[in-house]
Scaffold this active site. Structure first.
Site, PDB file in Angstrom:
ATOM      1  N   ASP A   1     -41.360  27.783 -58.817  1.00  0.00           N
ATOM      2  CA  ASP A   1     -41.269  26.914 -57.639  1.00  0.00           C
ATOM      3  C   ASP A   1     -41.278  25.419 -57.989  1.00  0.00           C
ATOM      4  O   ASP A   1     -40.913  24.593 -57.165  1.00  0.00           O
ATOM      5  CB  ASP A   1     -42.443  27.185 -56.679  1.00  0.00           C
ATOM      6  CG  ASP A   1     -42.520  28.642 -56.261  1.00  0.00           C
ATOM      7  OD1 ASP A   1     -41.484  29.314 -56.305  1.00  0.00           O
ATOM      8  OD2 ASP A   1     -43.625  29.106 -55.908  1.00  0.00           O
TER       9      ASP A   1
ATOM     10  N   ARG B   1     -41.637  28.886 -52.032  1.00  0.00           N
ATOM     11  CA  ARG B   1     -42.792  28.688 -51.158  1.00  0.00           C
ATOM     12  C   ARG B   1     -42.606  27.432 -50.288  1.00  0.00           C
ATOM     13  O   ARG B   1     -41.545  27.294 -49.706  1.00  0.00           O
ATOM     14  CB  ARG B   1     -44.107  28.671 -51.951  1.00  0.00           C
ATOM     15  CG  ARG B   1     -44.377  29.998 -52.669  1.00  0.00           C
ATOM     16  CD  ARG B   1     -45.830  30.243 -52.918  1.00  0.00           C
ATOM     17  NE  ARG B   1     -46.552  30.388 -51.657  1.00  0.00           N
ATOM     18  CZ  ARG B   1     -46.597  31.518 -50.931  1.00  0.00           C
ATOM     19  NH1 ARG B   1     -46.003  32.600 -51.349  1.00  0.00           N
ATOM     20  NH2 ARG B   1     -47.258  31.564 -49.799  1.00  0.00           N
TER      21      ARG B   1
END
Ligand code: F6P
Length: 361
Positions: free
Chosen positions: A140, A184
Site C-alpha cells: 500500500d 486501503r
C-alpha cells in the site's frame, strides 16, 4: 556470539524473502546466528515453529514472492484469538509467553518485518523490554516515515500490466472497464498504475468522488470518438456522499474493515446512468503475488542489511526507513503514528490532471 530472530507479519508483499536473505547473510557474516519465527510470532510462542536460518537455507529466495517464514494478520500476541476446550474463540494476551521464550532462547534482538499493524505490535514488545527493529513492508506504500515500502513497485507493475491488457478488450467491445485495486485508505497503487496504464478516470480515497464527473468523462470520450473507457478505483475510495463499501466490519483478532466492492458499485452506477456496457473486476491478491521487481528487491535487500547494521549499533525500538539516497532509522512510535496519503498538490496528481485523467472531483 549474537543470536537474532526475524519474523514476517501481516499481509505478504513481494520482497519479504529478499529481506530475509539480506538479514541472514549480513548477520552470518558478522558471526551471528539467525532464527526465523514462522507465521509472525508463532515461532516465539511455540519453539517448534522456530527455525534456524543459514545462508544455505536462504540461497535463491530473493526473486521468490511471499515469505518462506509464512505470515498472518491474525497473530497479534497482545490479542490472540484462541479456541478454548468448549470450542469458543477467546481473545487472550500471550505477549508474556513470547517475551519469556525470546529471553529463554538468548536472543539479542528481533527484526520484525511488517506493515503498520505489525510495527505497532513490535513497538509494544519494545516497551515490554524486547530489543526490536522494524522493517517496513506493505504494497500500500502508506507508511509516512519511509519514502517507499517494498512490494509497492511490484503491485503497481502488476496493476499497470492488467490495465494494458484491459485496453484492448475494452476497445474491441466499446465497453467501460472498472478496475478495483488495493491500497486501503491510500490511493498510491491506483494513482501510479492509473497514470502509467492510461486510465480515463482514477478514484482515490484522498479525493471523494462525484460519480457524475466520471460519467461526464466517459461521455466526453464518446464525443471524441473514443467508445471505451478505463476507470481505476482504489478499494478505499469514497463517493462525495460518503458512500463507503466494505465487505465486513472486521474479523476476530483484526480490527480493520475488510475493504472491497466499490468497483462493482461504480460500475453499476455508470451502467445505470449512461446505459453503457460496463464490466468491473477486482485485481485483489494478484497484486501481492509474484516475483518482486528489481526496484523492490534492491529496496528489500537494503532494508535487511540496514536492519542488521542498526542491530550492531544497538538502535532498538526503531524502524529502518528509506530517505533517498540513504537508509535512516526512525523511532517506531513515530513510524506508526500516521498513514501516508497522496499529496494532492504533487507532480503526479498534476500530471494526471494535465494529461486529461478525471480524478472524480
Ligand atoms: O495491506 C495490504 C493489503 O493487501 C491491502 O491492500 C488490502 O486491503 C488487505 O491487505 C487485504 O488483506 P487480506 O489479505 O486479509 O484480504
Amino acid at each position: 556470539m549474537r543470536k537474532i530472530v526475524i519474523s514476517t507479519g501481516g499481509g505478504d508483499a513481494p520482497g519479504l524473502n529478499a529481506v530475509i536473505f539480506a538479514v541472514v547473510n549480513s548477520a552470518t557474516r558478522r558471526g551471528w546466528e539467525v532464527y526465523g519465527s514462522r507465521s509472525g510470532y508463532k515461532g516465539l510462542l511455540d519453539l517448534d515453529d522456530l527455525v534456524r536460518l543459514t545462508p544455505e537455507d536462504v540461497e535463491g529466495i530473493t526473486p521468490i514472492g511471499g515469505t518462506i517464514l509464512g505470515s498472518t494478520n491474525k497473530g497479534n500476541p497482545f490479542a490472540m484469538p484462541i479456541e478454548n476446550l468448549a470450542g469458543e474463540i477467546k481473545i487472550v494476551d500471550v505477549s508474556d509467553r513470547v517475551l519469556r521464550n525470546f529471553q529463554r532462547m538468548g536472543f539479542y534482538c528481533h527484526i520484525a518485518v511488517g506493515g503498520d499493524g505489525s510495527l505497532d505490535i513490535a513497538h509494544k514488545f519494545a516497551e515490554k523490554g524486547m530489543p526490536v527493529i522494524g522493517v517496513p513492508k506493505t504494497i500500500d506504500n502508506d507508511l509516512e516515515a519511509t519514502d517507499r515500502t517494498f512490494g509497492f513497485d511490484t503491485a503497481v507493475s502488476t496493476a499497470t500490466e492488467a490495465l494494458d491488457k484491459l485496453h484492448s478488450t475494452a476497445k474491441s467491445h466499446d465497453r467501460v472497464m472498472v478496475v478495483e485495486v488495493m491500497g486501503r485508505e491510500s490511493g498510491w497503487i491506483a494513482l501510479y498504475s492509473g497514470i502509467a496504464g492510461n486510465a480515463d478516470a482514477i478514484l482515490i480515497p484522498e479525493i471523494p468522488f462525484c460519480i457524475d464527473s466520471v460519467c461526464e468523462k466517459i461521455s466526453d470520450n464518446e464525443l471524441h470518438d473514443k467508445h471505451y473507457s478505463i476507470v481505476v478505483v482504489a478499494e478505499g475510495a469514497e463517493a462525495e456522499d460518503g458512500h463507503v463499501i466494505t465487505k465486513g466490519s472486521g474479523e476476530v483478532g483484526r480490527q480493520e474493515a475488510v475493504l472491497g466492492g466499490i468497483g462493482e458499485w461504480v460500475s453499476g452506477e455508470i451502467r445505470r446512468r449512461l446505459g453503457k456496457d460496463t464490466r468491473s473486476l477486482v485485481l485483489g491478491h494478484l497484486q501481492r503475488g509474484g516475483s518482486p521487481t528489481t526496484y523492490d528487491r534492491l529496496l528489500a535487500l537494503r532494508f535487511g542489511a540496514a536492519a542488521v547494521r542498526m542491530a550492531e549499533d544497538q538502535i532498538f525500538d526503531h524502524m529502518v526507513a528509506s530517505a533517498p539516497p540513504n537508509m535512516v532509522s526512525v523511532p517506531l512510535a513515530e513510524a506508526i503514528k500516521s498513514r501516508k496519503k497522496v499529496d494532492l498538490a504533487s507532480d503526479k496528481v498534476m500530471t494526471a490532471r494535465e494529461i486529461g485523467i478525471c480524478l472524480g472531483d
